[in-house]
Design a protein around this motif. Structure first.
Motif, PDB file in Angstrom:
ATOM      1  N   ALA A  39       0.849  -1.193   0.000  1.00  0.00           N
ATOM      2  CA  ALA A  39       0.000   0.000   0.000  1.00  0.00           C
ATOM      3  C   ALA A  39       0.883   1.241   0.000  1.00  0.00           C
ATOM      4  CB  ALA A  39      -0.915  -0.024   1.226  1.00  0.00           C
ATOM      5  N   PHE A  40       0.990   1.894  -1.155  1.00  0.00           N
ATOM      6  CA  PHE A  40       1.734   3.151  -1.250  1.00  0.00           C
ATOM      7  C   PHE A  40       0.735   4.280  -1.012  1.00  0.00           C
ATOM      8  CE2 PHE A  40       4.288   0.380  -4.191  1.00  0.00           C
ATOM      9  CZ  PHE A  40       5.364   0.255  -3.335  1.00  0.00           C
ATOM     10  N   MET A  41       0.646   4.688   0.238  1.00  0.00           N
ATOM     11  CA  MET A  41      -0.379   5.641   0.634  1.00  0.00           C
ATOM     12  C   MET A  41      -0.188   7.006  -0.014  1.00  0.00           C
ATOM     13  SD  MET A  41      -1.980   3.533   2.473  1.00  0.00           S
ATOM     14  CE  MET A  41      -3.286   4.575   3.093  1.00  0.00           C
ATOM     15  N   ASP A  42       1.038   7.356  -0.367  1.00  0.00           N
ATOM     16  CA  ASP A  42       1.266   8.647  -1.019  1.00  0.00           C
ATOM     17  C   ASP A  42       0.702   8.672  -2.435  1.00  0.00           C
ATOM     18  OD1 ASP A  42       2.606   9.708   1.157  1.00  0.00           O
ATOM     19  OD2 ASP A  42       4.526   8.881   0.520  1.00  0.00           O
ATOM     20  N   ASP A  43       0.675   7.534  -3.108  1.00  0.00           N
ATOM     21  CA  ASP A  43       0.292   7.494  -4.519  1.00  0.00           C
ATOM     22  C   ASP A  43      -1.214   7.318  -4.707  1.00  0.00           C
ATOM     23  OD1 ASP A  43       2.948   7.724  -5.026  1.00  0.00           O
ATOM     24  OD2 ASP A  43       3.273   5.611  -5.435  1.00  0.00           O
ATOM     25  N   GLY A  44      -1.772   6.284  -4.077  1.00  0.00           N
ATOM     26  CA  GLY A  44      -3.156   5.945  -4.369  1.00  0.00           C
ATOM     27  C   GLY A  44      -4.130   6.187  -3.245  1.00  0.00           C
ATOM     28  N   GLY A  45      -3.680   6.724  -2.123  1.00  0.00           N
ATOM     29  CA  GLY A  45      -4.581   6.913  -1.004  1.00  0.00           C
ATOM     30  C   GLY A  45      -5.350   8.228  -1.078  1.00  0.00           C
ATOM     31  N   PHE A  46      -6.410   8.332  -0.292  1.00  0.00           N
ATOM     32  CA  PHE A  46      -7.179   9.571  -0.184  1.00  0.00           C
ATOM     33  C   PHE A  46      -7.655   9.692   1.254  1.00  0.00           C
ATOM     34  CE2 PHE A  46      -9.932   6.165  -1.530  1.00  0.00           C
ATOM     35  CZ  PHE A  46     -11.026   6.255  -0.686  1.00  0.00           C
ATOM     36  N   ASN A  47      -7.921  10.911   1.659  1.00  0.00           N
ATOM     37  CA  ASN A  47      -8.262  11.197   3.043  1.00  0.00           C
ATOM     38  C   ASN A  47      -9.773  11.112   3.276  1.00  0.00           C
ATOM     39  OD1 ASN A  47      -5.559  11.646   3.545  1.00  0.00           O
ATOM     40  ND2 ASN A  47      -5.711  13.866   3.435  1.00  0.00           N
ATOM     41  N   VAL A  48     -10.115  10.678   4.486  1.00  0.00           N
ATOM     42  CA  VAL A  48     -11.503  10.627   4.940  1.00  0.00           C
ATOM     43  C   VAL A  48     -11.712  11.761   5.934  1.00  0.00           C
ATOM     44  CG1 VAL A  48     -13.229   9.261   6.163  1.00  0.00           C
ATOM     45  CG2 VAL A  48     -11.671   8.148   4.552  1.00  0.00           C
ATOM     46  N   ARG A  49     -12.715  12.562   5.701  1.00  0.00           N
ATOM     47  CA  ARG A  49     -12.961  13.728   6.551  1.00  0.00           C
ATOM     48  C   ARG A  49     -13.682  13.316   7.830  1.00  0.00           C
ATOM     49  NH1 ARG A  49     -16.210  17.722   2.867  1.00  0.00           N
ATOM     50  NH2 ARG A  49     -16.266  18.859   4.861  1.00  0.00           N
ATOM     51  N   PRO A  50     -13.330  13.915   8.950  1.00  0.00           N
ATOM     52  CA  PRO A  50     -14.048  13.619  10.199  1.00  0.00           C
ATOM     53  C   PRO A  50     -15.463  14.207  10.165  1.00  0.00           C
ATOM     54  CG  PRO A  50     -12.419  15.338  10.549  1.00  0.00           C
ATOM     55  CD  PRO A  50     -12.201  14.824   9.167  1.00  0.00           C
ATOM     56  N   GLY A  51     -16.384  13.534  10.866  1.00  0.00           N
ATOM     57  CA  GLY A  51     -17.778  13.966  10.890  1.00  0.00           C
ATOM     58  C   GLY A  51     -18.505  13.737   9.587  1.00  0.00           C
TER      59      GLY A  51
END
Length: 631
Positions: A340-352
């Motif tokens: 899992a290359f979090m810098d390349d294919g990841g995205f953030n989940v917003r709180p709330g």
């Protein structure tokens, strides 16, 4: 053989004898041989044009009495030949470019659910490095105060429990002083003094200095944003602190229950057998679901109720504010047995927020060999795979950089796997590794290292196309009972309802998945078909006509060879060797007066070889012995 005695023959008798021999040679030439050849190139060409099935060829000989027509058809015939072979060249060039056709297939089947990695976005203060991190925070606090007059609040850390007068360790302070955070004027204001009224605070760049081991070469790693500069400078020292931990297991502090409050797949509860844990230097604790190849999840139906649903905690306690500047969680969807290359294919989940991620699976199958430069398993790529996973292009690129890092800098970068026999970079052991790293990184991005050329795409790969939808969660009317249940079940102490939790749903959008395949666009059969079409277009002939043309070429070569051999033989017979030394002239010998008594007699035998006819390669008859006597 035939012996002919020639005495004192008259000229008429000699002429008659030679005419008889010529008639015998012509009769022998008229006899049919096993292989027939022609006496000249003209005879060969006339026979071909008169009997071939190629259209237009007969016009070259049937109109020979009209030179204008013959010239016209000759030009037209050879022009047509040239145009046809020009088309042949285009076809061969297209064939050897190895084009492919793209095949699109839609498949309907039970889908294997992909692996899902979720990170806290909260670099943890591990107990093994807590003391040094606190010291680094104190140094950073003083640096920000000196540069920006910003007094960083100490209430958000454990610094209040420590003595404010406690000095940092000499080793860490020395290294920070060696790599200080500084301000630098922009390029267009370098010549102005610092106290000049034309120089504003916004006209400064901020960064840190990196020098070689002998301090002969230094450069300023500058950033236009002060936030980026402080974060990068802090991260540089943070990595060195992590590299000083002798055992990586000391950083393996999983806190699954305090991060993930609920986990369900296909309406069934997840357990510890469904995830694995690893630590990321920047994204904190990470958990990968459905990575166990022995018991993979499968989705029998699409939809939000048939996927993975997670309730995660996004409130950051005991975090590192100078390293992590965002709140929430980071998610990445990838295939099994892939890192899992979090810098390349990841995205953030917003709180709330409840984030619903729908997936569409796509498979790509490329042709290897001459059709593309893809690789089946990476075994033919000149880069060692440092990851314990199958080959991917990103795995290869990172492995290539790490190997170059060890080769040039003498140590390994902490973010990537450790090669055999190497150790991670630590400025207490490798003084100038930062200088070497940033220099090497610039060459890597400019592709001077050649990693992007060496690492090829895999011939078979699986991708997931994602689309997301967002909504507030929990809603205003339901947040009270939701947080109450979380506090009772998970012992969650509510400090910020709106920024404390988030919900993530990951599911397949549809049951179908797409396969992009390749097939050869120009096969041998296609090439022969196209060549036949061109041949029929220009000459209206078939495969047998091609054989006739091949026969013409072979006959031309054979006749050329035979005529060349005959020419050499005739040259040899027309140039007899001179008389041997000490020999007597025949004329003087014949003019001698014979002695009294019996008359003298001598015999001269000459071999006369008759050349074979041009129309046949029959074996020649025996040589004719001509006996010339003189009495």
């Amino acid at each position: 053989g035939r012996s002919v005695k020639i005495g004192k023959m008259s000229e008429g008798e000699k002429k008659t004898e030679w005419m008889q021999e010529e008639e015998q040679q012509q009769k022998g030439a008229e006899q049919e041989g096993l292989i027939e050849f022609y006496g000249s190139y003209q005879e060969l060409f006339q026979f071909f044009c008169s009997n071939t099935t190629i259209h237009g060829a007969i016009r070259l000989v049937c109109s020979k009495k009209n030179k204008m027509k013959t010239a016209f058809w000759s030009v037209l015939f050879f022009l047509t030949f040239g145009l046809m072979y020009w088309q042949f060249g285009i076809l061969y060039r297209e064939y050897f470019s190895y084009p492919v056709n793209l095949n699109l297939n839609l498949n309907s089947d039970r889908l294997t659910f992909p692996a899902v990695t979720l990170c806290t976005l909260n670099p943890y203060r591990y107990s093994a490095i807590r003391k040094k991190l606190d010291e680094l925070d104190q140094i950073t606090h003083q640096t920000l105060l000196d540069l920006y007059d910003y007094n960083m609040s100490l209430a958000r850390s454990d610094w209040s429990t420590q003595s404010t007068g406690k000095r940092s360790s000499r080793s860490l302070l020395h290294q920070v002083q060696r790599h200080p955070l500084r301000r630098q004027k922009r390029d267009n204001l370098v010549n102005l003094p610092e106290n000049s009224p034309s120089v504003d605070k916004n006209d400064w760049k901020i960064g840190f200095v990196l020098c070689s081991e002998n301090n002969k070469d230094c450069f300023h790693q500058a950033y236009s944003s002060g936030v980026d500069a402080v974060r990068e400078w802090y991260s540089f020292h943070y990595i060195n602190i992590l590299a000083q931990v002798p055992d990586a297991k000391d950083l393996d502090e999983s806190d699954f229950e305090n991060f993930i409050y609920a986990c369900r797949f296909n309406e069934a509860t997840c357990d510890k057998a469904n995830y694995t844990h690893f630590h990321h230097p920047l994204y904190g604790n990470c958990y990968t679901f459905n990575d166990n190849s022995s018991s993979l999840w499968t989705s029998s139906l699409p939809g939000i109720n048939n996927g993975l649903s997670l309730v995660v905690r996004t409130e950051q306690n005991d975090f590192i504010p100078l390293l992590s500047t965002v709140t929430g969680a980071r998610v990445m969807v990838h295939d099994q047995n892939e890192p899992a290359f979090m810098d390349d294919g990841g995205f953030n989940v917003r709180p709330g927020i409840e984030t619903s991620i729908s997936m569409r699976k796509e498979m790509t199958v490329r042709l290897g060999g001459s059709y593309s430069d893809c690789t089946e398993d990476g075994s033919d790529v000149p880069v060692q795979n440092l990851y314990s996973s199958r080959y991917t292009e990103q795995v290869c690129i990172r492995s290539c950089f790490q190997l170059k890092m060890v080769e040039r800098c003498g140590c390994a970068y902490y973010f990537y796997p450790l090669p055999t026999g190497a150790e991670y970079c630590d400025y207490t052991k490798h003084v100038a590794w930062g200088y070497c790293y940033y220099k090497l990184l610039a060459e890597f991005k400019a592709d001077v290292l050649g990693c992007f050329h060496k690492c090829r795409k895999p011939c078979k790969m699986t991708e997931y196309r994602l689309s997301a939808g967002y909504s507030h969660w929990p809603s205003t009317v339901s947040e009270d009972w939701v947080f109450y249940m979380l506090s009772q079940q998970n012992k969650y102490n509510i400090t910020s309802k709106r920024n404390g939790v988030a919900k993530v749903n990951i599911f397949f959008e549809e049951w179908n998945y797409k396969t992009n395949g390749e097939s050869p666009a120009f096969t041998v059969v296609t090439l022969l078909s196209q060549l036949g079409n061109q041949w029929s277009l220009w000459f209206g002939s078939s495969v047998l006509s091609v054989m006739e043309l091949a026969e013409l070429i072979l006959d031309f070569i054979a006749i050329t060879f035979i005529l060349t051999v005959r020419w050499f033989r005739s040259r040899k017979q027309q140039s007899p060797p001179g008389p041997p030394p000490n020999s007597h002239d025949n004329t003087a010998f014949q003019d001698e007066v014979p002695a009294l008594g019996a008359p003298h007699r001598f015999t001269v035998e000459a071999v006369v070889t008759t050349l074979p006819s041009y129309n046949s390669l029959e074996p020649r008859g025996p040589s004719k012995d001509v006996e010339v006597g003189h009495e």
